[in-house]
Design a protein around this motif. Structure first.
Motif, short mmCIF file in Angstrom:
data_model
loop_
_atom_site.label_atom_id
_atom_site.label_comp_id
_atom_site.label_asym_id
_atom_site.label_seq_id
_atom_site.Cartn_x
_atom_site.Cartn_y
_atom_site.Cartn_z
N LEU A 27 74.45 21.48 47.42
CA LEU A 27 73.60 21.53 46.31
C LEU A 27 73.86 22.90 45.61
O LEU A 27 73.34 23.12 44.52
N GLU A 28 74.81 23.80 45.97
CA GLU A 28 74.99 25.03 45.56
C GLU A 28 73.80 25.99 45.48
O GLU A 28 73.44 26.47 44.55
N LEU A 29 72.92 25.77 46.48
CA LEU A 29 71.60 26.61 46.71
C LEU A 29 72.00 27.85 47.66
O LEU A 29 72.50 27.65 48.77
N LYS A 30 71.35 29.04 47.21
CA LYS A 30 71.34 30.10 48.21
C LYS A 30 69.99 29.92 48.96
O LYS A 30 68.91 29.23 48.78
N GLN A 31 70.05 30.74 50.23
CA GLN A 31 68.67 30.69 51.15
C GLN A 31 67.50 31.02 50.45
O GLN A 31 66.63 30.38 50.44
N HIS A 32 67.69 32.08 49.53
CA HIS A 32 66.54 32.56 48.63
C HIS A 32 65.86 31.32 47.64
O HIS A 32 64.72 31.59 47.37
N ASP A 33 66.80 30.54 47.24
CA ASP A 33 66.37 29.45 46.45
C ASP A 33 65.28 28.55 47.21
O ASP A 33 64.51 27.76 46.44
N MET A 34 65.39 28.47 48.30
CA MET A 34 64.65 27.46 49.02
C MET A 34 63.14 27.91 49.11
O MET A 34 61.97 27.14 49.46
N MET A 35 62.75 29.23 48.81
CA MET A 35 61.42 29.69 48.64
C MET A 35 60.94 28.96 47.52
O MET A 35 59.71 28.62 47.79
N LEU A 36 61.49 28.74 46.21
CA LEU A 36 60.91 28.20 45.20
C LEU A 36 60.90 26.54 45.39
O LEU A 36 60.06 25.88 45.14
N ARG A 37 62.14 25.92 46.17
CA ARG A 37 62.20 24.77 46.25
C ARG A 37 61.25 23.98 47.60
O ARG A 37 60.89 22.85 47.41
N ALA A 38 61.13 24.91 48.52
CA ALA A 38 60.46 24.27 49.71
C ALA A 38 59.32 24.96 49.89
O ALA A 38 58.31 24.71 50.91
N GLY A 39 58.81 26.13 49.53
CA GLY A 39 57.52 26.99 49.53
C GLY A 39 57.89 27.69 50.58
O GLY A 39 56.79 27.93 51.20
N ILE A 40 58.93 27.94 51.36
CA ILE A 40 58.85 29.02 52.61
C ILE A 40 59.76 30.25 52.14
O ILE A 40 60.66 30.08 51.14
#
Length: 107
Positions: free
Chosen positions: A15-28
């Motif tokens: 999905l071309e996401l960075k680990q940092h993007d997961m903060m917004l997408r998954a709330g962690i």
């Protein structure tokens, strides 16, 4: 078969996401997500949040049906693009209904 954590990482990369993007997408936090990818052992509710953030679903598949499910998923794109040019009703074959029989004998 790859481990669940390997699959999560591959999905994030696809999905071309960075680990940092997961903060917004998954709330962690990025740190929490980074720990999960490197060491694993997340709680179920955390896995559900991550799956949602990766536009995915967690499923429990019986081992005896795993190869069938993988085959359907591998064939999904190629069979869905083939038009029905015969004008006849589709038969009840596995190619026409790949999900038949996956949950048991009587569905």
């Amino acid at each position: 078969m790859n481990s669940l954590l390997d699959q999560i990482k591959k999905r994030r990369i696809a999905l071309e996401l960075k680990q940092h993007d997961m903060m917004l997408r998954a709330g962690i936090s990025r740190q929490q997500y980074q720990r999960l990818e490197s060491r694993g052992n997340p709680r179920l509710d955390t896995l559900e949040l991550i799956a949602k953030g990766l536009k995915s679903e967690l499923l429990l598949i019986p081992q005896e049906k795993l190869q069938d499910v993988l085959a359907v998923l591998a064939d999904d794109n190629s069979s869905s693009t083939k038009p029905n040019t015969t004008g006849k009703e589709k038969s009840s074959s596995l190619a026409d209904d790949p999900w038949q029989g996956l949950l048991g004998e009587n569905e």
